[in-house]
Design an enzyme around this catalytic site. Structure first.
Site, PDB file in Angstrom:
ATOM      1  N   LYS A  78      -2.216  10.383   1.204  1.00 37.92           N
ATOM      2  CA  LYS A  78      -1.382   9.340   1.814  1.00 37.92           C
ATOM      3  C   LYS A  78      -0.061   9.945   2.282  1.00 37.92           C
ATOM      4  O   LYS A  78       0.501  10.821   1.620  1.00 37.92           O
ATOM      5  CB  LYS A  78      -1.147   8.229   0.794  1.00 37.92           C
ATOM      6  CG  LYS A  78      -0.446   6.989   1.352  1.00 37.92           C
ATOM      7  CD  LYS A  78      -0.360   5.909   0.272  1.00 37.92           C
ATOM      8  CE  LYS A  78       0.345   4.657   0.775  1.00 37.92           C
ATOM      9  NZ  LYS A  78       0.399   3.599  -0.258  1.00 37.92           N
ATOM     10  N   SER A 153      -1.024  -0.925   0.963  1.00 42.55           N
ATOM     11  CA  SER A 153      -0.479  -0.056   1.979  1.00 42.55           C
ATOM     12  C   SER A 153      -1.293   1.219   2.180  1.00 42.55           C
ATOM     13  O   SER A 153      -1.087   1.951   3.155  1.00 42.55           O
ATOM     14  CB  SER A 153       0.965   0.313   1.625  1.00 42.55           C
ATOM     15  OG  SER A 153       1.016   1.043   0.412  1.00 42.55           O
ATOM     16  N   SER A 177      -1.696  -1.583  -3.908  1.00 41.21           N
ATOM     17  CA  SER A 177      -1.940  -0.839  -2.667  1.00 41.21           C
ATOM     18  C   SER A 177      -3.045   0.200  -2.734  1.00 41.21           C
ATOM     19  O   SER A 177      -3.353   0.823  -1.718  1.00 41.21           O
ATOM     20  CB  SER A 177      -0.638  -0.171  -2.199  1.00 41.21           C
ATOM     21  OG  SER A 177       0.258  -1.131  -1.717  1.00 41.21           O
TER      22      SER A 177
END
Length: 489
Positions: A78, A153, A177
Site C-alpha cells: 500500500k 482505504s 480498511s
C-alpha cells in the site's frame, strides 16, 4: 499467469521443486499487471527493475529448507508504507514526488524474508475513505465488477490480489480498511492486535488505531505473511514486546467445544439480507463442527462510528500538521510569506475528505469543544473496550458480518458521507478496542459479488482467528472462485 500457481504457499512449492524460477514468476506477474491494470487501476507505481534484481538474488540463494520464508515471492505494498528509493505518495498530491530514504519496518521484514516488492498500490488519500475514490491520482475498480468500488482505504491492495496480479499485499487498517476491501473482493484480510506489527515508516492517520496487515487468497497465506511482518520494533513506542512467535499453529485444529459470541447488534436491518444469511450459514457450519454459539450483546457498539470519527479525526489533525510546505512534500508556488506557504500548500495539495477530517479533528480538540467531544469520545471508547474484555472472559471469538452491504457502484455513496461513515460501524470497534479481527470469504450475493464474514478475538489471539477461518475455508470453495478479467490485447 496460467502456468504459475496463485497462492504464496503454492508458489513456494513450485520454486522449491524447480518448476519455475523467481525471475520467470516475477516477469509473469508484471505481464499480468500490464494486461489487466488498465482495467483495474490498482498500481500507482511499479518497481520492475529492482524487483527483477531481487528475483535474481532469490534464485541465486535457492529454495532449500534454510531459504528465507518468502524467498522469490512477489508482494504489493500500500502506498502509505515507506519504500526506500520508491515513490510513496499516500495517494495525495501533497506527497506526489516523495521518495523515502528508508524502508518501513514491515517492508524491511519482507525484504529480509526474500520477498520481491513489485510496486505500490492505490488507496484513499492518507487512508481516509472507504472506496479508493478519494485518491488524488486514479480510481481503482473492483475486479468482480469494474463498475463497482473495491472498498478502501486499502482498495488497491485488495484489487491487485483479487485480480490475481500478485498472491498477497500489505494494507493498513485504521477503521476497517483491510477487512472491508477484503470482504468486497472475496479475500482473507486481517487487522492485527494493536502493536503487533510495527507502524514505523507508515504514514500516520490515526496513531492509536493504525495497523498494517495482510490481504491474501487463503488463510494459510495470511498467517504466513503475518508471521513475517509481526514482531517487536524499538522504533515504534507502541510495539508490543512479548509476542507469539507463530500464528499458524492452530490451523487444522478442531473447533469442537469452543465458544462463539454472536452479538444481537450485528443482526441489524442495516445489514443486507444476503449478508445476514451468509453469517447465519457460517454460524450453522461452526455449530455443526461442535462449536457453541450464543447470542450476546455489545451494547455500546452503536456509538462506535461516532467515537471513531471524533478520535481518529483529532489524531489526523495532529498527524497531518507535519505537511506544511516547508520540510518536504508539496509547496505552493503562489505564496509570498510564511503563512501563505502553510495555508496555500495545504489548500492546494490536500483533497476534500482530508480537509474535512482535519477541520473536524481540530474543532473537537479546540478549547471550547474538547470536553464535549474528544474527552467524551475517549470515555466511551473505554466502555467499548470493557464490553469486549467482558465477552472474552467467556468466549473464544465474536462472529458477525464485515460490511453492511456488498461492493456498490462507483459514485454510489461518495456524495453521502454520513451513509458511508455509518457503513463502518461493523469494523471500527475492533480498532477502538485494539483487538484482532479477520474477514474471510463466505459466499456471494444475488449479483455474484463477494460477501465477507468477520471474527474478532482477544488481544494476541490471531491464531484462534486463523483456526476458525481455516476450518470454514477447508470445507468451502469461495476462496477458489475468481473474477473474470478481460486482458488487454
Amino acid at each position: 499467469m496460467s502456468k504459475f500457481p496463485e497462492t504464496i504457499t503454492a508458489m513456494k512449492e513450485g520454486l522449491a521443486q524447480g518448476l519455475f524460477t523467481s525471475v520467470e514468476l516475477v516477469n509473469a506477474i508484471f505481464d499480468r499487471i500490464e494486461a489487466t491494470d488498465e482495467t483495474i487501476g490498482a498500481y500507482l507505481s511499479l518497481n520492475k527493475e529492482a524487483a527483477l534484481e531481487a528475483a535474481k538474488e532469490a534464485d541465486r540463494i535457492g529454495y532449500g529448507s534454510d531459504a528465507p520464508r518468502l524467498n522469490g515471492i512477489p508482494i504489493a505494498v500500500k502506498d502509505n508504507i515507506l519504500t526506500e528509493n520508491l515513490v510513496t505518495t499516500a495517494a495525495s498530491k501533497m506527497l506526489e514526488n516523495f521518495v523515502p530514504t528508508y524502508d518501513a519496518t514491515v517492508v524491511a521484514k519482507l525484504k529480509a524474508a526474500g520477498a520481491v516488492i513489485v510496486g505500490k498500490v492505490n488507496m484513499d488519500e492518507f487512508a481516509m475513505g472507504s472506496t479508493t475514490e478519494r485518491s488524488a491520482f486514479k480510481i481503482t475498480r473492483n475486479p468482480w465488477d469494474t463498475e463497482s468500488v473495491p472498498g478502501g482505504s486499502s482498495g488497491g491492495s485488495a484489487a491487485t490480489v483479487a485480480a490475481r496480479q500478485v498472491p498477497a499485499s500489505l494494507g493498513t487498517d485504521t477503521g476497517g480498511s483491510i477487512r472491508q476491501p477484503a470482504a468486497f473482493n472475496g479475500l482473507v484480510g486481517l487487522k492485527p492486535t494493536y502493536g503487533l506489527v510495527s507502524r514505523y515508516g507508515v504514514v500516520a492517520f490515526g496513531s492509536s488505531f493504525d495497523q498494517v496487515g495482510p490481504l491474501t487468497l487463503t488463510v494459510e497465506d495470511n498467517a504466513l505473511l503475518l508471521e513475517v511482518i509481526a514482531g517487536h520494533d524499538n522504533h515504534d513506542s507502541t510495539s508490543i514486546p512479548d509476542q507469539p512467535e507463530t500464528f499458524s499453529e492452530k490451523i487444522g485444529q478442531s473447533i469442537e467445544g469452543m465458544r462463539i459470541a454472536f452479538p444481537k447488534e450485528f443482526k441489524s436491518d442495516i445489514v443486507s439480507e444476503d449478508i445476514r444469511q451468509a453469517v447465519k450459514d457460517v454460524a450453522d457450519f461452526f455449530e455443526s463442527k461442535g462449536a457453541i454459539i450464543e447470542e450476546v450483546s455489545l451494547p455500546h457498539t452503536q456509538y462506535g462510528a461516532n467515537v471513531y470519527y471524533i478520535i481518529a479525526s483529532a489524531e489526523a489533525s495532529s498527524n497531518l500538521q507535519r505537511f506544511d510546505g516547508i520540510r518536504y512534500g508539496y509547496r505552493s508556488t503562489d505564496a509570498t510569506n510564511l503563512e501563505e506557504i502553510y495555508v496555500n500548500s495545504r489548500s492546494e495539495a490536500f483533497g476534500d475528505e482530508v480537509k474535512k477530517r482535519i477541520m473536524l479533528g481540530t474543532y473537537s480538540l479546540s478549547s471550547g469543544s474538547f470536553d464535549k467531544y474528544f474527552k467524551k469520545a475517549a470515555q466511551v471508547r473505554t466502555v467499548i473496550i470493557q464490553d469486549f474484555k467482558k465477552l472474552f472472559e467467556d468466549y473464544d471469538v465474536i462472529l458477525g458480518p464485515t460490511t453492511t452491504s456488498t461492493a456498490y457502484k462507483i459514485g454510489g455513496k461518495i456524495e453521502n458521507p454520513v451513509e458511508m461513515y455509518v457503513a463502518d460501524i461493523l469494523t471500527v470497534t475492533a480498532n477502538l478496542a485494539g483487538i484482532p479481527a479477520i474477514s474471510f470469504p463466505a459466499g456471494f450475493d444475488k449479483n455474484n459479488m463477494p460477501i465477507g464474514v468477520q471474527l474478532h478475538a482477544n488481544i494476541l489471539n490471531e491464531a484462534t482467528l486463523y483456526q476458525f477461518a481455516a476450518a470454514f475455508e477447508a470445507e468451502h470453495d469461495f476462496h477458489l472462485q475468481k473474477p473474470a478479467i478481460e486482458e488487454a490485447k
